[in-house]
Design an enzyme around this catalytic site. Structure first.
Site, PDB file in Angstrom:
ATOM      1  N   ARG A 231       5.994  -1.277   2.448  1.00 34.67           N
ATOM      2  CA  ARG A 231       4.567  -0.673   2.865  1.00 34.67           C
ATOM      3  C   ARG A 231       4.144  -1.462   4.021  1.00 34.67           C
ATOM      4  O   ARG A 231       4.170  -2.863   3.995  1.00 34.67           O
ATOM      5  CB  ARG A 231       3.839  -0.639   1.555  1.00 34.67           C
ATOM      6  CG  ARG A 231       4.059   0.086   0.686  1.00 34.67           C
ATOM      7  CD  ARG A 231       3.751   1.811   0.999  1.00 34.67           C
ATOM      8  NE  ARG A 231       4.140   2.515  -0.070  1.00 34.67           N
ATOM      9  CZ  ARG A 231       5.313   3.219  -0.226  1.00 34.67           C
ATOM     10  NH1 ARG A 231       6.262   2.918   0.700  1.00 34.67           N
ATOM     11  NH2 ARG A 231       5.342   4.171  -1.135  1.00 34.67           N
ATOM     12  N   ASP A 255      10.178   0.103   8.875  1.00 37.76           N
ATOM     13  CA  ASP A 255       9.907   1.408   8.760  1.00 37.76           C
ATOM     14  C   ASP A 255       8.615   1.947   8.075  1.00 37.76           C
ATOM     15  O   ASP A 255       8.480   3.122   8.075  1.00 37.76           O
ATOM     16  CB  ASP A 255      11.192   1.892   7.223  1.00 37.76           C
ATOM     17  CG  ASP A 255      11.384   3.076   7.092  1.00 37.76           C
ATOM     18  OD1 ASP A 255      11.683   3.874   8.222  1.00 37.76           O
ATOM     19  OD2 ASP A 255      11.164   3.359   5.877  1.00 37.76           O
ATOM     20  N   GLU A 260      -0.246   3.713   9.603  1.00 40.75           N
ATOM     21  CA  GLU A 260       1.014   4.806   9.590  1.00 40.75           C
ATOM     22  C   GLU A 260       0.300   6.232   9.112  1.00 40.75           C
ATOM     23  O   GLU A 260       0.807   7.383   9.684  1.00 40.75           O
ATOM     24  CB  GLU A 260       2.229   4.548   8.852  1.00 40.75           C
ATOM     25  CG  GLU A 260       2.232   4.792   7.280  1.00 40.75           C
ATOM     26  CD  GLU A 260       3.402   4.554   6.799  1.00 40.75           C
ATOM     27  OE1 GLU A 260       4.111   3.644   7.088  1.00 40.75           O
ATOM     28  OE2 GLU A 260       3.773   5.449   5.775  1.00 40.75           O
ATOM     29  N   HIS A 292       8.934   5.581   8.395  1.00 43.08           N
ATOM     30  CA  HIS A 292       9.197   5.914   6.886  1.00 43.08           C
ATOM     31  C   HIS A 292      10.260   6.987   6.531  1.00 43.08           C
ATOM     32  O   HIS A 292      10.084   7.834   5.783  1.00 43.08           O
ATOM     33  CB  HIS A 292       7.680   6.230   6.413  1.00 43.08           C
ATOM     34  CG  HIS A 292       7.450   5.924   5.170  1.00 43.08           C
ATOM     35  ND1 HIS A 292       6.303   5.082   4.604  1.00 43.08           N
ATOM     36  CD2 HIS A 292       8.334   5.711   3.899  1.00 43.08           C
ATOM     37  CE1 HIS A 292       6.168   4.919   3.393  1.00 43.08           C
ATOM     38  NE2 HIS A 292       7.473   5.174   3.066  1.00 43.08           N
TER      39      HIS A 292
HETATM   40  P1  NAI Z   1      10.610  -2.246  -8.068  1.00 42.89           P
HETATM   41  O1  NAI Z   1       9.051  -1.834  -8.976  1.00 42.89           O
HETATM   42  O2  NAI Z   1      11.804  -2.086  -8.778  1.00 42.89           O
HETATM   43  O3  NAI Z   1      10.252  -3.619  -7.628  1.00 42.89           O
HETATM   44  C1  NAI Z   1       9.309  -4.279  -6.938  1.00 42.89           C
HETATM   45  C2  NAI Z   1       9.180  -5.778  -7.362  1.00 42.89           C
HETATM   46  O4  NAI Z   1       8.561  -6.479  -6.624  1.00 42.89           O
HETATM   47  C3  NAI Z   1       9.447  -6.026  -8.727  1.00 42.89           C
HETATM   48  O5  NAI Z   1      10.638  -6.900  -9.181  1.00 42.89           O
HETATM   49  C4  NAI Z   1       8.059  -6.852  -8.756  1.00 42.89           C
HETATM   50  O6  NAI Z   1       7.903  -7.892  -9.717  1.00 42.89           O
HETATM   51  C5  NAI Z   1       7.942  -7.541  -7.481  1.00 42.89           C
HETATM   52  N1  NAI Z   1       6.622  -7.830  -7.201  1.00 42.89           N
HETATM   53  C6  NAI Z   1       5.515  -7.515  -7.446  1.00 42.89           C
HETATM   54  N2  NAI Z   1       4.330  -8.470  -6.937  1.00 42.89           N
HETATM   55  C7  NAI Z   1       5.035  -9.169  -6.163  1.00 42.89           C
HETATM   56  C8  NAI Z   1       4.644 -10.278  -5.318  1.00 42.89           C
HETATM   57  N3  NAI Z   1       3.282 -10.639  -5.287  1.00 42.89           N
HETATM   58  N4  NAI Z   1       5.425 -10.872  -4.697  1.00 42.89           N
HETATM   59  C9  NAI Z   1       6.865 -10.631  -4.664  1.00 42.89           C
HETATM   60  N5  NAI Z   1       7.484  -9.730  -5.528  1.00 42.89           N
HETATM   61  C10 NAI Z   1       6.514  -8.994  -6.286  1.00 42.89           C
HETATM   62  O7  NAI Z   1      10.187  -1.335  -6.739  1.00 42.89           O
HETATM   63  P2  NAI Z   1      11.414  -0.921  -5.745  1.00 42.89           P
HETATM   64  O8  NAI Z   1      12.018   0.700  -6.322  1.00 42.89           O
HETATM   65  O9  NAI Z   1      12.530  -1.900  -5.507  1.00 42.89           O
HETATM   66  O10 NAI Z   1      10.664  -0.512  -4.500  1.00 42.89           O
HETATM   67  C11 NAI Z   1      10.064  -1.755  -3.639  1.00 42.89           C
HETATM   68  C12 NAI Z   1       9.174  -1.075  -2.625  1.00 42.89           C
HETATM   69  O11 NAI Z   1       9.816  -0.261  -1.771  1.00 42.89           O
HETATM   70  C13 NAI Z   1       7.988   0.269  -3.373  1.00 42.89           C
HETATM   71  O12 NAI Z   1       6.868  -0.520  -3.847  1.00 42.89           O
HETATM   72  C14 NAI Z   1       7.620   0.752  -2.088  1.00 42.89           C
HETATM   73  O13 NAI Z   1       6.397   0.188  -1.499  1.00 42.89           O
HETATM   74  C15 NAI Z   1       8.804   0.788  -1.298  1.00 42.89           C
HETATM   75  N6  NAI Z   1       9.565   1.894  -0.948  1.00 42.89           N
HETATM   76  C16 NAI Z   1       9.792   2.338   0.320  1.00 42.89           C
HETATM   77  C17 NAI Z   1      10.401   3.430   0.612  1.00 42.89           C
HETATM   78  C18 NAI Z   1      10.767   3.975   2.128  1.00 42.89           C
HETATM   79  O14 NAI Z   1      11.290   5.131   2.304  1.00 42.89           O
HETATM   80  N7  NAI Z   1      10.263   3.095   3.133  1.00 42.89           N
HETATM   81  C19 NAI Z   1      11.040   4.236  -0.328  1.00 42.89           C
HETATM   82  C20 NAI Z   1      10.775   3.753  -1.610  1.00 42.89           C
HETATM   83  C21 NAI Z   1      10.094   2.621  -2.026  1.00 42.89           C
END
Ligand code: NAI
Length: 344
Positions: A231, A255, A260, A292
């Site tokens: 993000r 990305d 945005e 994105h």
């Molecule tokens: P997920 O929920 O599986 O993993 C997120 C991880 O971040 C978790 O392990 C969590 O413990 C950790 N986390 C929480 N707070 C944190 C902190 N303060 N410092 C470090 N780590 C922390 O989510 P997933 O599926 O891996 O997605 C991650 C992110 O990717 C999403 O939140 C979303 O913002 C982004 N995303 C972007 C996309 C794009 O098209 N550019 C598409 C899909 C997701």
């Protein structure tokens, strides 16, 4: 048939939604407008709304939807920072697509890293102009370099596997580390200090907003490369811009961008974009910005459509809402979702 008002529609959204909606007993009315206070009335008369990352689901919008008798909002994405969960609690069930293709996003992160490091974007432009000079296109071997991964959830862990395939040394920071991870967890400060490449894979929360800022960049290794497919507001863009200009940051593959929402997914090629930070950022040769698109693979879109429609079908059938997220879940990100009823 239950009626869904679908905001911020793009042609690629419809492909799998139209293929799958009938078998889920749902009818979809598509709108190109984003959801916000001025467009919420389009949802009047429908049973649910479906939104994406840059729709605004604030208290005003939530109250209107509630007034129209709508009780469920389906996010067709994983991130949920655009929803005011406190305002939604007790009024609107919010479901999302927690995982669709971690590979799509992780592979895009690596595509950005490879491209920015080996300057593929610049080489492409040169050779199209029959300029076969390779001066200024120097990269570095990823093999043996340290990559710091912030957030070791689904996407972060796929990205780590990819990096290991390149022979990189992986360190990671996550307040909720996984057991037997096969890589080393370090503090956020150590990660900043020791990484040649930093890649962000954590959600945007009040704690992670501007996790990359002036101070953390100053503490980062000179010559670090920053990748963000998560993000935009994880990075203080002005601070990154300054660090890119003075050479402390070698390159950035982005990305996402913190401002945005009014720009990405739209064509502004015929207008003068007023965002000077963005304009300066894209003018730098050591920055690649994609708008994105990390999620944009055929596999991911099929999964997004299926899970979104399945979330809605289950809600209307009174079934278990394992993909619901609420105020409590947001406060406690490891909610086990072991209850059988919706969150409230
Ligand atoms: P997920 O929920 O599986 O993993 C997120 C991880 O971040 C978790 O392990 C969590 O413990 C950790 N986390 C929480 N707070 C944190 C902190 N303060 N410092 C470090 N780590 C922390 O989510 P997933 O599926 O891996 O997605 C991650 C992110 O990717 C999403 O939140 C979303 O913002 C982004 N995303 C972007 C996309 C794009 O098209 N550019 C598409 C899909 C997701």
């Amino acid at each position: 048939m239950k009626k869904i008002t679908f905001y911020d529609t793009k042609p690629y959204d419809k492909v799998w939604m139209d293929k799958l909606k009938g078998e889920h007993g749902l009818d979809i009315k598509y709108f190109e407008s984003k959801l916000h206070a001025d467009t919420v009335s389009l949802a009047r008369g429908s049973d649910a709304v479906c939104v994406f990352v840059n729709d605004t689901v604030d208290a005003e919008v939530i109250d209107k939807l509630y007034e129209y008798g709508i009780r469920i909002l389906a996010l067709r994405c994983a991130g949920f920072n655009n929803v005011d969960f406190k305002a939604a609690f007790g009024k609107l069930h919010v479901v999302r697509v927690p995982a669709y293709s971690p590979y799509a996003v992780a592979e895009h992160a690596m595509a950005l890293l490879l491209a920015i490091n080996r300057k593929v974007h610049r080489a492409y432009n040169r050779t199209r102009d029959f300029n076969f000079n390779i001066n200024g296109l120097m990269g570095f071997d990823l093999h043996g370099k340290t990559v710091g991964v912030v957030g070791t959830g689904k996407i972060g862990r796929v990205f780590i596997d990819i990096c290991k395939g390149f022979g990189m040394h992986v360190i990671a920071y996550d307040p909720f580390p996984v057991k037997d991870a096969g890589f080393e967890y370090v503090s956020c400060e150590e990660l900043m200090r020791c990484s040649d490449v930093i890649s962000l894979h954590c959600p945007l929360t009040p704690k992670t907003k501007h996790i990359i800022n002036k101070k953390s960049l100053a503490a980062a290794k000179p010559g670090v490369t920053i990748i963000n497919t998560s993000r935009g507001a994880l990075i203080d863009t002005s601070a990154l811009l300054n660090a890119l200009k003075d050479g402390h940051v070698r390159g950035a593959g982005l990305d996402v961008y913190e401002e945005e929402s009014e720009l990405f997914f739209e064509d502004f090629s015929g207008t003068i974009v007023q965002d000077d930070i963005l304009a300066r950022l894209v003018s730098l040769p050591n920055v690649i910005l994609t708008s994105h698109q990390a999620f944009l693979t055929d596999e991911a879109l099929e999964k997004i459509a299926y899970t979104t429609l399945e979330n809605l079908r289950r809600y209307f059938d009174g079934g278990r809402l394992e993909n619901e997220i609420c105020y409590q879940c947001e406060k406690q990100p490891n909610c086990p979702k072991d209850h059988v009823k919706p969150c409230f």
